[in-house]
Design an enzyme around this catalytic site. Structure first.
Site, short mmCIF file in Angstrom:
data_model
loop_
_atom_site.label_atom_id
_atom_site.label_comp_id
_atom_site.label_asym_id
_atom_site.label_seq_id
_atom_site.Cartn_x
_atom_site.Cartn_y
_atom_site.Cartn_z
N LYS A 72 0.81 -1.23 0.00
CA LYS A 72 0.00 0.00 0.00
C LYS A 72 0.84 1.28 0.00
O LYS A 72 0.47 2.26 -0.64
CB LYS A 72 -0.94 0.02 1.20
CG LYS A 72 -2.16 -0.87 1.06
CD LYS A 72 -3.09 -0.66 2.26
CE LYS A 72 -4.32 -1.51 2.18
NZ LYS A 72 -5.24 -1.25 3.31
N ASP A 108 -10.06 3.15 1.99
CA ASP A 108 -10.23 2.76 3.39
C ASP A 108 -10.84 3.92 4.18
O ASP A 108 -11.58 3.72 5.14
CB ASP A 108 -8.89 2.38 4.03
CG ASP A 108 -8.38 1.02 3.56
OD1 ASP A 108 -9.20 0.20 3.11
OD2 ASP A 108 -7.16 0.79 3.64
P1 NDP Z 1 0.23 -2.76 10.34
O1 NDP Z 1 1.10 -3.96 10.44
O2 NDP Z 1 0.64 -1.62 9.43
O3 NDP Z 1 0.05 -2.11 11.80
C1 NDP Z 1 -0.19 -2.91 12.92
C2 NDP Z 1 -0.25 -2.02 14.16
O4 NDP Z 1 -0.47 -2.88 15.28
C3 NDP Z 1 1.04 -1.25 14.43
O5 NDP Z 1 0.72 0.01 14.96
C4 NDP Z 1 1.71 -2.10 15.51
O6 NDP Z 1 2.57 -1.38 16.32
C5 NDP Z 1 0.47 -2.52 16.29
N1 NDP Z 1 0.74 -3.66 17.14
C6 NDP Z 1 0.98 -4.94 16.75
N2 NDP Z 1 1.21 -5.70 17.85
C7 NDP Z 1 1.10 -4.88 18.92
C8 NDP Z 1 1.23 -5.06 20.33
N3 NDP Z 1 1.52 -6.26 20.86
N4 NDP Z 1 1.04 -4.00 21.15
C9 NDP Z 1 0.75 -2.80 20.63
N5 NDP Z 1 0.61 -2.55 19.32
C10 NDP Z 1 0.79 -3.58 18.48
O7 NDP Z 1 -1.20 -3.31 9.95
P2 NDP Z 1 -2.40 -2.48 9.30
O8 NDP Z 1 -2.38 -1.13 9.91
O9 NDP Z 1 -2.37 -2.63 7.85
O10 NDP Z 1 -3.68 -3.31 9.80
C11 NDP Z 1 -4.05 -3.33 11.20
C12 NDP Z 1 -5.30 -4.18 11.34
O11 NDP Z 1 -6.40 -3.57 10.68
C13 NDP Z 1 -5.11 -5.57 10.70
O12 NDP Z 1 -5.46 -6.53 11.64
C14 NDP Z 1 -6.06 -5.59 9.53
O13 NDP Z 1 -6.68 -6.84 9.40
C15 NDP Z 1 -7.08 -4.52 9.88
N6 NDP Z 1 -7.57 -3.83 8.68
C16 NDP Z 1 -8.91 -3.87 8.42
C17 NDP Z 1 -9.42 -3.23 7.32
C18 NDP Z 1 -10.88 -3.28 7.04
O14 NDP Z 1 -11.28 -2.96 5.90
N7 NDP Z 1 -11.72 -3.65 7.99
C19 NDP Z 1 -8.55 -2.48 6.38
C20 NDP Z 1 -7.16 -2.49 6.77
C21 NDP Z 1 -6.70 -3.15 7.87
P3 NDP Z 1 4.09 -1.07 15.84
O15 NDP Z 1 3.95 -0.13 14.68
O16 NDP Z 1 4.69 -0.48 17.03
O17 NDP Z 1 4.66 -2.39 15.42
#
Ligand code: NDP
Length: 285
Positions: A72, A108
């Site tokens: 993306k 989105d």
């Molecule tokens: P990313 O991998 O870009 O971001 C994940 C986020 O989760 C980061 O901020 C990460 O923190 C945080 N995170 C992961 N593990 C932990 C933890 N143990 N404690 C605190 N924070 C944590 O993923 P996306 O942003 O692309 O997607 C996030 C979610 O949204 C996904 O599960 C996806 O399925 C969902 N989604 C749903 C959509 C929909 O249409 N409904 C569209 C897009 C996404 P850090 O950066 O510090 O690693």
């Protein structure tokens, strides 16, 4: 499924992996219902080949493609034009091949915006706690601004949370601040007064709970989880148990797909058809 003829134009999903995606069933159901001469196929593209794949799509006369993890952000670079949403979020989930070049959009934003308004009504002037600082959280920060709400961005990387608060302000939020996830008291006090709490992390995809303050929400708030599978996530199950209205992200997924198909075709797809296709695929998975 649409009927594929000699004249059928291609739409695709560029991601890695893509096998689990609901996009093909949603789009093909809507395309068939609309009687359009299009077909939508999943295209698994490893990161180094993303640019080649886009060039290939243009070469074969494809109408466009959706873009998903992990492409993306890099997709911004292949676009000739970006919508305001794509520019703000810094990520593209929809490519539209036009006579004037490739237009990159981020649907989105409209998908989440519409789903929040549909379920919770106006959040104008309210305060929304956003957990997460990844790609989806960036779209959510822009949505909070568009709702006219104040943003409290909670993240485990304070600099990233600060960056998202800045993005929300840049996008027009009346106020936005960051809270370090490690600051338990700060997180609790933000949640205590929130009108809505949004999970935009990947926590919950595999049954993980959110940090404790998110699992015991006050009864007068609302909960939204961008994750739609499993349904409900542990976060939403805990909210529901406390009587807190709780909504998963399937409506956002359907909404972003409908907005992409509208951009490609200029026609309004039947959102109920797309939702039913997604529900059916999830039930069978
Ligand atoms: P990313 O991998 O870009 O971001 C994940 C986020 O989760 C980061 O901020 C990460 O923190 C945080 N995170 C992961 N593990 C932990 C933890 N143990 N404690 C605190 N924070 C944590 O993923 P996306 O942003 O692309 O997607 C996030 C979610 O949204 C996904 O599960 C996806 O399925 C969902 N989604 C749903 C959509 C929909 O249409 N409904 C569209 C897009 C996404 P850090 O950066 O510090 O690693």
């Amino acid at each position: 499924m649409p009927v594929v003829r000699g004249s059928t134009r291609l739409l695709g999903l560029l991601g890695h992996p893509v096998a689990h995606s609901l996009s093909p069933v949603m789009h093909n159901a809507a395309i068939a219902a609309m009687g359009l001469d299009l077909v939508y196929v999943p295209l698994d593209v490893a990161p180094p080949r993303f640019g080649d794949a886009v060039q290939g799509l243009v070469a074969v006369g494809a109408l466009g493609a959706n873009v998903t993890v992990p492409h993306k952000a890099i997709a911004v670079a292949v676009c000739d034009h970006l919508t305001r949403e794509a520019r703000l979020v810094g990520a593209v989930n929809t490519l539209h091949v036009t006579d004037d070049g490739i237009v990159g959009d981020n649907t989105d934003v409209v998908g989440l915006y519409d789903d929040l308004v549909n379920h919770f009504g106006s959040l104008h002037g309210g305060e929304i706690v956003l957990l997460g600082t990844g790609g989806a959280a960036r779209a959510a920060a822009v949505v909070i601004a568009r709702l006219g709400a104040r943003a409290v961005v909670v993240g485990r990387r304070p600099d990233a949370a600060e960056g998202l608060a800045e993005l929300a302000r840049e996008a027009g939020a009346p106020d936005a601040r960051a809270v370090d996830l490690a600051d338990g008291a700060g997180v609790e006090s933000a949640i205590a007064t929130a009108d809505l709490v949004v999970n935009a992390t990947s926590l919950g995809l595999h049954g993980e709970a959110l940090p404790p303050a998110f699992m015991s929400l006050p009864t007068d708030t609302r909960a939204y989880d961008l994750i739609y599978n499993p349904a409900p996530t542990p976060f939403l199950a805990a909210a529901t148990e406390r009587g807190v209205p709780a909504v998963g992200g399937l409506g956002m997924l359907v909404g972003q797909a409908a907005a992409a198909l509208r951009r490609w075709t200029g026609e309004q797809p039947d959102v109920a058809v797309m939702r039913a296709a997604a529900d059916e695929a999830l039930a069978g998975s």
